[in-house]
Write a protein that holds these residues in place. Sequence first.
Motif, PDB file in Angstrom:
ATOM      1  N   UNK A  63      -3.629  -6.794   6.971  1.00 15.65           N
ATOM      2  CA  UNK A  63      -3.072  -8.060   6.499  1.00 15.65           C
ATOM      3  C   UNK A  63      -2.570  -7.938   5.068  1.00 15.65           C
ATOM      4  N   UNK A  64      -1.473  -8.598   4.800  1.00 18.66           N
ATOM      5  CA  UNK A  64      -0.867  -8.558   3.472  1.00 18.66           C
ATOM      6  C   UNK A  64      -1.757  -9.219   2.432  1.00 18.66           C
ATOM      7  N   UNK A  65      -2.398 -10.335   2.842  1.00 17.47           N
ATOM      8  CA  UNK A  65      -3.121 -11.128   1.840  1.00 17.47           C
ATOM      9  C   UNK A  65      -4.431 -10.478   1.407  1.00 17.47           C
ATOM     10  N   UNK A  66      -4.868  -9.476   2.180  1.00  9.60           N
ATOM     11  CA  UNK A  66      -6.097  -8.808   1.767  1.00  9.60           C
ATOM     12  C   UNK A  66      -5.821  -7.973   0.510  1.00  9.60           C
ATOM     13  N   UNK A  67      -6.883  -7.643  -0.193  1.00  8.19           N
ATOM     14  CA  UNK A  67      -6.693  -6.869  -1.423  1.00  8.19           C
ATOM     15  C   UNK A  67      -6.048  -5.531  -1.091  1.00  8.19           C
ATOM     16  N   UNK A  68      -5.182  -5.097  -1.963  1.00 10.01           N
ATOM     17  CA  UNK A  68      -4.544  -3.801  -1.790  1.00 10.01           C
ATOM     18  C   UNK A  68      -5.471  -2.731  -2.340  1.00 10.01           C
ATOM     19  N   UNK A  69      -6.255  -2.134  -1.428  1.00 12.42           N
ATOM     20  CA  UNK A  69      -7.233  -1.135  -1.871  1.00 12.42           C
ATOM     21  C   UNK A  69      -6.562   0.073  -2.495  1.00 12.42           C
ATOM     22  N   UNK A  70      -5.420   0.444  -1.944  1.00 15.17           N
ATOM     23  CA  UNK A  70      -4.721   1.608  -2.486  1.00 15.17           C
ATOM     24  C   UNK A  70      -4.333   1.353  -3.935  1.00 15.17           C
ATOM     25  N   UNK A  71      -3.935   0.117  -4.215  1.00 19.57           N
ATOM     26  CA  UNK A  71      -3.555  -0.204  -5.583  1.00 19.57           C
ATOM     27  C   UNK A  71      -4.782  -0.208  -6.493  1.00 19.57           C
ATOM     28  N   UNK A  72      -5.907  -0.720  -5.960  1.00 22.27           N
ATOM     29  CA  UNK A  72      -7.135  -0.749  -6.760  1.00 22.27           C
ATOM     30  C   UNK A  72      -7.547   0.678  -7.128  1.00 22.27           C
ATOM     31  N   UNK A  73      -7.462   1.594  -6.156  1.00 21.43           N
ATOM     32  CA  UNK A  73      -7.803   2.990  -6.435  1.00 21.43           C
ATOM     33  C   UNK A  73      -6.865   3.574  -7.481  1.00 21.43           C
ATOM     34  N   UNK A  74      -5.569   3.292  -7.313  1.00 19.83           N
ATOM     35  CA  UNK A  74      -4.572   3.834  -8.237  1.00 19.83           C
ATOM     36  C   UNK A  74      -4.838   3.340  -9.655  1.00 19.83           C
ATOM     37  N   UNK A  75      -5.055   2.034  -9.808  1.00 20.82           N
ATOM     38  CA  UNK A  75      -5.272   1.465 -11.140  1.00 20.82           C
ATOM     39  C   UNK A  75      -6.490   2.093 -11.799  1.00 20.82           C
ATOM     40  N   UNK A  76      -7.553   2.242 -11.005  1.00 21.49           N
ATOM     41  CA  UNK A  76      -8.778   2.827 -11.564  1.00 21.49           C
ATOM     42  C   UNK A  76      -8.563   4.287 -11.951  1.00 21.49           C
ATOM     43  N   UNK A  77      -7.980   5.068 -11.043  1.00 18.70           N
ATOM     44  CA  UNK A  77      -7.845   6.500 -11.329  1.00 18.70           C
ATOM     45  C   UNK A  77      -6.882   6.794 -12.462  1.00 18.70           C
ATOM     46  N   UNK A  78      -5.890   5.917 -12.646  1.00 17.93           N
ATOM     47  CA  UNK A  78      -4.936   6.138 -13.739  1.00 17.93           C
ATOM     48  C   UNK A  78      -5.639   6.115 -15.095  1.00 17.93           C
ATOM     49  N   UNK A 134       0.838  -1.203   0.000  1.00 16.82           N
ATOM     50  CA  UNK A 134       0.000   0.000   0.000  1.00 16.82           C
ATOM     51  C   UNK A 134       0.876   1.257   0.000  1.00 16.82           C
ATOM     52  N   UNK A 135       1.995   1.193   0.715  1.00 14.69           N
ATOM     53  CA  UNK A 135       2.934   2.328   0.718  1.00 14.69           C
ATOM     54  C   UNK A 135       3.423   2.601  -0.702  1.00 14.69           C
ATOM     55  N   UNK A 136       3.780   1.535  -1.419  1.00 12.25           N
ATOM     56  CA  UNK A 136       4.253   1.673  -2.806  1.00 12.25           C
ATOM     57  C   UNK A 136       3.169   2.305  -3.674  1.00 12.25           C
ATOM     58  N   UNK A 137       1.922   1.851  -3.502  1.00 14.33           N
ATOM     59  CA  UNK A 137       0.825   2.422  -4.292  1.00 14.33           C
ATOM     60  C   UNK A 137       0.657   3.902  -4.002  1.00 14.33           C
TER      61      UNK A 137
END
Lengths: 512, 285
Positions: free
Chosen positions: A348-363, A321-324
């Motif tokens: 938890x690591x295994x949960x979906x990375x919401x920050x990444x999901x937001x980033x992918x969508x907004x990009x 999430x930090x990377x995202x």
Amino acid sequence: MSASRSALRPYVCSSCRHGVLAPRRRFSSKPAQNPEIYDVVCVGGGPAGLGLLAALRASPVTSKLKVALVESQDLDKARSWDLPTHEFSNRVSSLTPSSVAFLRRIGALELLDTDRVQDYQQMQVWDGETGSKISFDWAEETSPFEDPRTVATMTENANLVRALLSRIEASGDENLKIFSKTTVSSIENGSDHPDGPDLSAWPVLTVAPSEASPASTSEPPVRIAARLLVGADGINSPVRSFADIATEGWDYNRHGVVATLALSDSEAPTFPAGMRTAFQRFLPALGGPIALLPLPNNHATLVWSTTPEHAAYLKSLPPNAFISMVNAAFRLSMTDLKYMMKMKRVGEEEEVNQHDAELTWRLQHTPQPNHIPPMVTGVQERSVASFPLRFRHASTYISPRVALIGDAAHVIHPLAGQGLNLGLGDVASLSNTIEYAVTHGMDVGDLLSLERYSTERWGANAKVGGVCDLLHKLYNVPGQGPVAWGRSLGLNVIDRLPFVKGFLMRQAEGGA
Amino acid sequence: MSVLARQIAPSARLLTPVTTAPACLLPRHFSVLNRPQPNYPGHIPLTFIERGALAVGSAVGSLINPRRGDLIATLGEATATPYFIYRLRDAMLSDATGRRILRDRPRITSSTMPLPYLRSLPENSVGRTYAAWLDREGVSPDTRSQVQYIDNEECAYVMQRYRECHDFYHAVTGLPIFVEGELALKAFEFLNTLIPMTGLSLFAMVRLKPAERERFFSLHLPWAVRSGLASKELINVYWEEVLEKNVDELRRELNIEAPPDLREIRRMIRRQQKEEKQRMGQQTA
Ligand SMILES: Cc1cc2nc3c(=O)[nH]c(=O)nc-3n(C[C@H](O)[C@H](O)[C@H](O)COP(=O)(O)OP(=O)(O)OC[C@H]3O[C@@H](n4cnc5c(N)ncnc54)[C@H](O)[C@@H]3O)c2cc1C
């Protein structure tokens, strides 16, 4: 002279010195208490203090001076500092070409581990709110057949400190004393010993093994006197307090988040090959800029100036999430970033990375300029840290037998990466000043000798610190108001006027 | 059938996101001779001058005839860019539900909002109130025109969404679509969305009769200001998900006070006038 002395050291009772103290001392059974006298005593073994020592030892004129350095940390650790090639310390500074030239002159540059040093030839700076940008490179001033000129050189502070220590060691141990793991516990004016020199106007330091060191109980405190006492002892400088030098300053209520990052291989080959770029995007809505500075092997160091709340949030995120968030900070709108800074943390690591999901969508819906950095793909374990951003400037750098250098004299906002360079600039100037005094048979601690150092550095540092402060304030006005227009106009105009830009770059380069 | 601010929608209702080539944020420079490719189906890229002319023309036109819904919609699009529609989109992006709407891009049509189902919902539910309102006004969810002039495809969706939700605004506020009600709602919307067209259309006030204007200023404008400023952003309501919710509860959640029902007022006034006339007639007779 005596008037200024008593004003600076008000706690020395000169009237009772001869009447009470001196007679008692005369009968003292411990003549060993006479302090050992040094020409230069430097408190603080950070980049500034070690730089000064290395410079003094390197010059044939000043190498004969009797010098001492006191550092509370263990310098042996700094000497044996070693990291695997793919890991980097998170305290990295950008050295300007004039800092590099100085290090070369004192013979410290070749002692740097060059595999861990990274030049960059271009810098992209843009405003996340208005999109206006300025790019720095020397393309306008170099012919296309030359290699591109270096804008700055990234070096881990630990690499630099180790090189400086080796340089000092290489100069032998004659007239040199290094007190490692030793803390200055008090500084006071010496006294007029009938059987020794009159030290009443000299600073005398009491140094003792640092609290944490096992020697702290066994070794007794030592007293040393300094013809010239140099404070290279950081922001809370004990030397500065001793000399009673006032500092002006404030806390920015911002933190600098640092981390060591791995970057994706950029798809587009750079031209010319091997060219590296530094990136800085101002994020007015989040309290400051984010900067990504290149390190060897596709690594980079991060400096993200932001509010303490955002800094705490970033530090609490799991690595992915930090990377995202870092990738988002170079790409998404202020609105998206503000929202993402408030998203619930996924533990938890295994949960979906919401920050990444937001980033992918907004990009998909955010137009990207063509000067963004490559994607960050990894963050080095335990490398995420933060430190408070402050502004401090000593009212003067000198007083009789005292000079301040580095962070002891000035602390500035890191947005221009100038903190360490100002310190090295101080070192170059002070070592020249001492050299001049020695060549001309002057007392190195005399205010008249030191005047030249203060004249050279105080105004120059005030200017750089002031510009950084101004930029900080300018880029903390969120929204599209007149300030945002003004600053985007400013950046765009500068970007299009090669003369102005060249001037600014030479200033940033260190007035070369 | 009253057709204010409404037009039979084109058949191509689907506003698919154009993900490959994101639209430019900056106004582009082109002339009528080399008009660029549309950014989404139905998009008509305009030059700066065309946009200005469109704004002025549609403003004048809708002032002359406030029933020209197409002109009002055009005025909305021509004046919403570049700043205001971004503000509305950012309001959505700042809110979890708003972001979900932007991600899902739901459309309100008679197939996504089947009227029979809405009518079957409990009394005073949002869906039932909406259906009742549509029935009372004799309109359907399909009567909203397609966004054409907004360049950024995401902002075009925001405009579309705003337009399609307009009927829900009528429903939760209970305002009819006569000029006064429409004006009160526009004032409310202006303060809630800051879309300039909603503010601009307040100029239609000049066409109100003195008594209407009096009521507008003393009754509806204060309501619009109070509610418009105090309420949450209506654009962030996921209407599809609150159909079964009690309308008063939703109104409370959004911080909107119930306005006086204009239609009732009108009916009352008409009755009074009729009675007066009859009395006058009896007197003269
Ligand atoms: C956590 C942190 C991260 C930073 N990150 C960056 C960065 O990424 N990039 C950048 O450009 N700048 C960064 N800076 C700023 C940069 O590190 C400083 O500008 C630079 O270190 C200043 O060097 P200096 O030698 O003047 O002071 P310092 O490095 O602070 O050295 C002062 C030394 O004095 C010693 N000392 C203090 N008191 C005593 C005493 N009583 N007795 C004996 N010794 C004493 C201390 O142990 C210390 O070693 C950072 C600063 C901090 C605190």
